[in-house]
Design a protein around this motif. Structure first.
Motif, PDB file in Angstrom:
ATOM      1  N   LYS A  17      14.350  11.512  17.727  1.00  0.00           N
ATOM      2  CA  LYS A  17      15.805  11.005  17.819  1.00  0.00           C
ATOM      3  C   LYS A  17      16.424  11.664  19.093  1.00  0.00           C
ATOM      4  O   LYS A  17      17.350  11.362  19.552  1.00  0.00           O
ATOM      5  N   LYS A  18      15.988  13.037  19.331  1.00  0.00           N
ATOM      6  CA  LYS A  18      16.694  13.697  20.567  1.00  0.00           C
ATOM      7  C   LYS A  18      16.287  13.128  21.794  1.00  0.00           C
ATOM      8  O   LYS A  18      17.180  13.075  22.809  1.00  0.00           O
ATOM      9  N   LYS A  19      15.292  12.496  21.923  1.00  0.00           N
ATOM     10  CA  LYS A  19      14.815  11.822  23.035  1.00  0.00           C
ATOM     11  C   LYS A  19      14.977  10.332  22.962  1.00  0.00           C
ATOM     12  O   LYS A  19      15.489   9.754  24.293  1.00  0.00           O
ATOM     13  N   PHE A  20      15.043   9.616  21.929  1.00  0.00           N
ATOM     14  CA  PHE A  20      15.079   7.951  21.830  1.00  0.00           C
ATOM     15  C   PHE A  20      16.306   7.769  21.121  1.00  0.00           C
ATOM     16  O   PHE A  20      16.398   6.311  21.317  1.00  0.00           O
ATOM     17  N   LYS A  21      16.865   8.647  20.532  1.00  0.00           N
ATOM     18  CA  LYS A  21      18.163   8.216  19.574  1.00  0.00           C
ATOM     19  C   LYS A  21      17.557   7.117  18.435  1.00  0.00           C
ATOM     20  O   LYS A  21      18.052   7.322  17.303  1.00  0.00           O
ATOM     21  N   VAL A  22      16.449   6.449  18.569  1.00  0.00           N
ATOM     22  CA  VAL A  22      15.856   5.792  17.522  1.00  0.00           C
ATOM     23  C   VAL A  22      14.922   6.387  16.579  1.00  0.00           C
ATOM     24  O   VAL A  22      13.907   6.851  17.375  1.00  0.00           O
ATOM     25  N   PRO A  23      14.976   6.557  15.230  1.00  0.00           N
ATOM     26  CA  PRO A  23      13.831   7.390  14.689  1.00  0.00           C
ATOM     27  C   PRO A  23      12.658   6.537  14.937  1.00  0.00           C
ATOM     28  O   PRO A  23      12.599   5.322  14.617  1.00  0.00           O
ATOM     29  N   LEU A  24      11.522   7.146  14.347  1.00  0.00           N
ATOM     30  CA  LEU A  24      10.196   6.608  14.053  1.00  0.00           C
ATOM     31  C   LEU A  24      10.070   5.617  12.753  1.00  0.00           C
ATOM     32  O   LEU A  24      10.518   6.335  11.898  1.00  0.00           O
ATOM     33  N   PRO A  25       9.836   4.383  12.853  1.00  0.00           N
ATOM     34  CA  PRO A  25       9.956   3.631  11.670  1.00  0.00           C
ATOM     35  C   PRO A  25       8.853   3.883  10.917  1.00  0.00           C
ATOM     36  O   PRO A  25       7.938   3.071  10.712  1.00  0.00           O
ATOM     37  N   ILE A  26       8.464   4.846  10.157  1.00  0.00           N
ATOM     38  CA  ILE A  26       7.404   5.464   9.500  1.00  0.00           C
ATOM     39  C   ILE A  26       7.392   4.685   8.304  1.00  0.00           C
ATOM     40  O   ILE A  26       6.181   4.366   8.015  1.00  0.00           O
ATOM     41  N   GLU A  27       8.441   4.146   7.729  1.00  0.00           N
ATOM     42  CA  GLU A  27       8.232   3.318   6.532  1.00  0.00           C
ATOM     43  C   GLU A  27       7.431   2.063   6.563  1.00  0.00           C
ATOM     44  O   GLU A  27       6.403   1.501   6.061  1.00  0.00           O
ATOM     45  N   LEU A  28       7.907   1.411   7.975  1.00  0.00           N
ATOM     46  CA  LEU A  28       7.301   0.133   8.376  1.00  0.00           C
ATOM     47  C   LEU A  28       5.713   0.339   8.770  1.00  0.00           C
ATOM     48  O   LEU A  28       4.885  -0.424   8.501  1.00  0.00           O
ATOM     49  N   LEU A  29       5.548   1.679   9.515  1.00  0.00           N
ATOM     50  CA  LEU A  29       4.248   1.760   9.761  1.00  0.00           C
ATOM     51  C   LEU A  29       3.181   2.166   8.722  1.00  0.00           C
ATOM     52  O   LEU A  29       1.996   1.711   8.570  1.00  0.00           O
ATOM     53  N   ILE A  30       3.586   2.997   7.653  1.00  0.00           N
ATOM     54  CA  ILE A  30       3.030   2.996   6.627  1.00  0.00           C
ATOM     55  C   ILE A  30       2.752   1.811   5.589  1.00  0.00           C
ATOM     56  O   ILE A  30       1.355   1.578   5.371  1.00  0.00           O
ATOM     57  N   ILE A  31       3.482   0.991   5.694  1.00  0.00           N
ATOM     58  CA  ILE A  31       3.391  -0.407   5.014  1.00  0.00           C
ATOM     59  C   ILE A  31       2.074  -1.312   5.779  1.00  0.00           C
ATOM     60  O   ILE A  31       1.455  -1.686   5.091  1.00  0.00           O
ATOM     61  N   ILE A  32       2.526  -1.055   7.093  1.00  0.00           N
ATOM     62  CA  ILE A  32       1.176  -1.937   7.956  1.00  0.00           C
ATOM     63  C   ILE A  32      -0.122  -1.279   7.722  1.00  0.00           C
ATOM     64  O   ILE A  32      -1.014  -1.970   7.581  1.00  0.00           O
ATOM     65  N   ILE A  33      -0.271   0.173   7.666  1.00  0.00           N
ATOM     66  CA  ILE A  33      -1.365   0.735   7.598  1.00  0.00           C
ATOM     67  C   ILE A  33      -2.040   0.378   6.445  1.00  0.00           C
ATOM     68  O   ILE A  33      -3.127   0.024   6.001  1.00  0.00           O
ATOM     69  N   THR A  34      -1.110   0.693   5.199  1.00  0.00           N
ATOM     70  CA  THR A  34      -1.728   0.467   3.776  1.00  0.00           C
ATOM     71  C   THR A  34      -2.027  -0.981   3.488  1.00  0.00           C
ATOM     72  O   THR A  34      -3.170  -1.193   2.982  1.00  0.00           O
ATOM     73  N   LEU A  35      -1.297  -1.789   4.165  1.00  0.00           N
ATOM     74  CA  LEU A  35      -1.703  -3.331   3.849  1.00  0.00           C
ATOM     75  C   LEU A  35      -2.719  -3.767   4.427  1.00  0.00           C
ATOM     76  O   LEU A  35      -3.697  -4.464   4.050  1.00  0.00           O
ATOM     77  N   LEU A  36      -3.188  -3.111   5.882  1.00  0.00           N
ATOM     78  CA  LEU A  36      -4.558  -3.639   6.364  1.00  0.00           C
ATOM     79  C   LEU A  36      -5.732  -2.913   5.716  1.00  0.00           C
ATOM     80  O   LEU A  36      -6.675  -3.420   5.554  1.00  0.00           O
ATOM     81  N   ALA A  37      -5.447  -1.581   5.141  1.00  0.00           N
ATOM     82  CA  ALA A  37      -6.361  -0.878   4.416  1.00  0.00           C
ATOM     83  C   ALA A  37      -6.686  -1.499   3.016  1.00  0.00           C
ATOM     84  O   ALA A  37      -7.784  -1.831   2.786  1.00  0.00           O
ATOM     85  N   SER A  38      -5.548  -2.121   2.454  1.00  0.00           N
ATOM     86  CA  SER A  38      -5.710  -2.795   1.011  1.00  0.00           C
ATOM     87  C   SER A  38      -6.431  -3.995   1.360  1.00  0.00           C
ATOM     88  O   SER A  38      -7.402  -4.510   0.323  1.00  0.00           O
ATOM     89  N   GLU A  39      -6.279  -4.577   2.280  1.00  0.00           N
ATOM     90  CA  GLU A  39      -6.667  -6.014   2.601  1.00  0.00           C
ATOM     91  C   GLU A  39      -8.244  -5.974   2.879  1.00  0.00           C
ATOM     92  O   GLU A  39      -9.076  -6.916   2.344  1.00  0.00           O
ATOM     93  N   PHE A  40      -8.531  -5.282   3.704  1.00  0.00           N
ATOM     94  CA  PHE A  40     -10.102  -4.865   4.275  1.00  0.00           C
ATOM     95  C   PHE A  40     -10.701  -4.151   3.190  1.00  0.00           C
ATOM     96  O   PHE A  40     -12.200  -4.437   3.200  1.00  0.00           O
ATOM     97  N   SER A  41     -10.493  -3.338   2.164  1.00  0.00           N
ATOM     98  CA  SER A  41     -11.297  -2.703   1.263  1.00  0.00           C
ATOM     99  C   SER A  41     -10.938  -3.421  -0.078  1.00  0.00           C
ATOM    100  O   SER A  41     -11.752  -2.933  -1.017  1.00  0.00           O
ATOM    101  N   ASN A  42     -10.185  -4.378  -0.119  1.00  0.00           N
ATOM    102  CA  ASN A  42     -10.011  -5.206  -1.439  1.00  0.00           C
ATOM    103  C   ASN A  42      -9.582  -4.282  -2.688  1.00  0.00           C
ATOM    104  O   ASN A  42     -10.268  -4.074  -3.751  1.00  0.00           O
ATOM    105  N   MET A  43      -8.631  -3.179  -2.366  1.00  0.00           N
ATOM    106  CA  MET A  43      -8.318  -2.145  -3.286  1.00  0.00           C
ATOM    107  C   MET A  43      -8.091  -2.978  -4.810  1.00  0.00           C
ATOM    108  O   MET A  43      -8.215  -2.282  -5.680  1.00  0.00           O
ATOM    109  N   SER A  44      -7.528  -3.871  -4.624  1.00  0.00           N
ATOM    110  CA  SER A  44      -7.028  -4.566  -6.001  1.00  0.00           C
ATOM    111  C   SER A  44      -8.054  -4.642  -6.965  1.00  0.00           C
ATOM    112  O   SER A  44      -8.223  -4.269  -7.959  1.00  0.00           O
ATOM    113  N   SER A  45      -9.150  -5.367  -6.279  1.00  0.00           N
ATOM    114  CA  SER A  45     -10.503  -5.520  -7.157  1.00  0.00           C
ATOM    115  C   SER A  45     -11.360  -4.443  -7.379  1.00  0.00           C
ATOM    116  O   SER A  45     -11.948  -4.345  -8.401  1.00  0.00           O
TER     117      SER A  45
END
Length: 722
Positions: A302-330
């Protein structure tokens, strides 16, 4: 009493105040000593009572129903604040860039928060996304605050969850009786929860709308800052406990105990052996990454860009891809979000026949949502210096959630974390909210179905980490303790009520104790005996200022509170106790007898006048007036003279309406404390019945004595050289 100026006090500030580094300012005033009877005769006074209710209603309706062209034009501009802001030049071309950045940032926050808080509320994650679009769009068009970002909020989702879980089972018989075909592949339980949510949100919106229309927003001031902080900190712990099943991958039974946290933990430990280790590991990893980025990396970003890193959205995207390709549910048994419909929400009419059942549970939703939202709006309007009518915004907030309840949305409100971020990146107006809505619309129309593979434990991790700063409010307790013991007690009672019982009961107890604390402060105010500071017209508490000295023959008393039924007895007891300790002899009681009772103080027997400093009496009620009357009569019976100083117009009006002046002359009331003291010091104590006639000669007495070299302490002149 003539209005001719008389010689009055000459104050030498250097006698009592150390010489400052700059030249001392002095002031000189030459005027008579005034009581209110003479002052009003000289200058006139109209004590203003309350306007008749019918007159108030007529004037309000006449103002509201004005049919001039300018009036309608002004209403149209007020209806759409954005239009008025642009037309009046308050919105520049450069502001659109700031709003674009803020709008994109808001959308990035809305996506993970909407999914997580929809799940926290006990509904489907898609309901959180709907709530991040429709009420936000309505408020963006009509909202008065330029910097308020409404949407989902963790505390609001918890209150909604409490409301839904407490009422949805009561809706199931209605569902079976109507044999309604369930829309959108809802199960009976899911639809019952949805109806509980939208009917409850409809009720909460009605409450907020009524507060705004009837201009009752001042009621929200009774929700103190200490109560709100204690309540939210404890409610955050409730939310954390409610997310433990998601983080562990277990499904405990819902507790029916009034002791919500204890019951939930007991049920959780009963099924702890069924915990999914993959879910636990994924939850721990997500919580660790989220915490580290938020606490250590984002401050640097935030000191450099004022906008914080959207870590929540990044976590959702990463875990979504991991869950989709590894079929975590099944393959691994990890619970995922499931089907997410594409497109805008299908309208569903709230079952208003269920409204009486849900309404009591909806009250805390409306109150907390309104208080949190309006406090944020007020904070930013003060920071950016523009006018703001929070009653209007109450009504608009109510309308936005009321309309949205027909589109599968729950109650929307402001959230401090999201709001602080979007304001810090440059939000200038509600145009940023419209830009955010454009992004949310794209998500719902095109991207929504891809969210089906998100593990629910990831959403739970986002919720838990977002609560850390709320729970950290407990670190403010030592400072609150140093500032105010009563505020500390309010914080503690509100927090413990939520922790031991549940959110709704905790809110009720916290509000009740807050109101009790107001009564407690009023019931036990400070009472001071005042003394004079040197040769000035300044009077201070003799226990606080060593330089303040009581004047011979006088007792000056200040009661630091409104005088009402809760504290009137304390006022009377204090004054009469002073009178007993400083009793002067009456005609039927020789001086020697009093000296025999009080041999330790010769000065005490010389007291002849009580001066009541009424400057802190902002109001009096019937009991207060009666107490003043009784105290006055008892002091008069004991042979004391009683004078009143600095009595406010509203208080004197109440005294007039309660016929107080039949017992005490108006000339006993002086416009300042110094006027009363000068009168008491220069006019001999006589019968109170003769006070009116003697007051006519006070100026002449002071003037003559001044000409003969009266000491400066008895003068009324104050000097100023600017």
């Amino acid at each position: 009493m003539s209005a001719q100026p008389a010689e009055t006090d000459n104050v030498d500030a250097n006698k009592t105040v150390p010489p400052p580094s700059q030249p001392a300012l002095e002031f000189h005033v030459r005027r008579p000593v005034y009581n209110y009877a003479d002052f009003n005769n000289a200058y006139g006074e109209a004590l203003l009572g309350h306007a008749p209710f019918s007159s108030t209603v007529r004037s309000s309706m006449a103002k509201a129903c004005s049919c001039s062209r300018d009036a309608w034009r002004l209403r149209a501009l007020n209806l759409l604040p954005l239009v008025g802001q642009i037309r009046t030049g308050q919105y520049s071309k450069m502001d659109i860039v700031s709003d674009l950045v803020a709008g994109f940032t808001t959308c990035v926050f809305h996506i993970p928060q909407g999914l997580a808080y929809g799940l926290l509320a006990g509904l489907k994650p898609i309901n959180g996304l709907y709530t991040s679009l429709i009420p936000v769009f309505i408020y963006a068009l009509f909202g008065r605050s330029r910097h308020l970002s409404i949407g989902t909020f963790s505390l609001m989702s918890l209150l909604l969850s409490d409301m839904i879980l407490g009422n949805y089972e009561a809706y199931l018989p209605r569902l079976n009786a109507t044999a309604l075909e369930l829309p959108l592949n809802y199960t009976a339980v899911e639809y019952a929860k949805l109806q509980s949510a939208i009917v409850g949100s409809f009720a909460a919106s009605l409450i907020i709308l009524a507060i705004g229309v009837l201009r009752l927003g001042f009621f929200m001031r009774y929700v103190s800052d200490s109560m709100l902080k204690g309540f939210t900190a404890a409610a955050a712990v409730q939310v954390l406990v409610s997310q433990l099943p998601l983080l562990l991958g277990v499904k405990p039974e819902r507790t029916v105990s009034q002791f919500k946290i204890a019951g939930s933990l007991i049920n959780l430990f009963q099924v702890i052996e069924t915990a999914n280790f993959v879910t636990m590991g994924l939850s721990a990893a997500c919580c660790a990454v989220l915490y580290l980025v938020k606490e250590f990396i984002n401050p640097l970003v935030k000191k450099k860009f004022k906008v914080p890193l959207p870590i929540e959205l990044l976590i959702i995207i990463i875990t979504l891809l991991a869950s989709e390709f590894s079929n975590m549910s099944s393959n691994l048994g990890v619970v995922i979000v499931g089907e997410v419909p594409r497109g805008l929400p299908v309208p569903i009419i709230p079952d208003l026949g269920f409204l009486p059942t849900v309404f009591p549970s909806a009250i805390p939703v409306g109150i907390v949502g309104g208080v949190v939202t309006m406090s944020l709006a007020k904070m930013y309007c003060l920071e950016f210096q523009y006018s703001y009518d929070f009653n209007e915004d109450f009504a608009i907030l109510g309308v936005s959630s009321l309309v949205s309840s027909f589109f599968q949305c729950f109650f929307a409100c402001g959230a401090l974390a999201r709001n602080s971020v979007v304001v810090s990146v440059g939000m200038k107006s509600q145009i940023s909210s419209l830009i955010s809505c454009s992004g949310m619309l794209l998500v719902l129309l095109a991207i929504g179905p891809y969210f089906r593979s998100i593990p629910t434990c990831v959403l739970g991790s986002i919720i838990v980490v977002s609560l850390i700063n709320v729970i950290k409010q407990v670190t403010e307790l030592p400072q609150i303790w140093r500032i105010s013991r009563i505020d500390f007690s309010v914080w503690l009672v509100a927090a413990l009520s939520v922790l031991i019982l549940d959110v709704t009961l905790g809110l009720a107890i916290g509000l009740g104790f807050t109101l009790f604390s107001v009564v407690l402060r009023t019931q036990s105010p400070r009472i001071a005996v005042l003394g004079r500071i040197g040769d000035t017209d300044i009077y201070r508490n003799v226990r606080v200022y060593a330089a303040a000295e009581e004047l011979p023959g006088l007792k000056i008393v200040r009661f630091d509170a409104p005088l009402n039924f809760a504290n009137a007895e304390r006022f009377q007891d204090f004054v009469l106790q002073l009178a007993h300790e400083a009793r002067r002899p009456t005609e039927a009681e020789p001086v020697g007898r009093v000296e025999a009772e009080h041999p330790e103080s010769d000065e005490a027997t010389a007291v002849h006048t009580f001066v009541l400093d009424c400057s802190s009496w902002v109001s009096v009620d019937m009991v207060g007036v009666r107490t003043v009357k009784e105290t006055y009569q008892r002091l008069k019976k004991q042979g004391y003279r009683v004078l009143f100083a600095r009595c406010k117009e509203s208080v004197r009006l109440h005294l007039h309406l309660h016929d107080f002046y039949k017992h005490a002359d108006r000339s006993l009331f002086f416009i300042s404390l110094h006027d009363a003291v000068l009168y008491a010091s220069n006019v001999p104590p006589i019968s109170q019945d003769e006070i009116s006639s003697s007051s006519e000669h006070v100026n002449e007495a002071i003037e003559i004595e001044g000409e003969e070299g009266m000491p400066a302490t008895n003068l009324v002149t104050m000097d100023t050289n600017l």
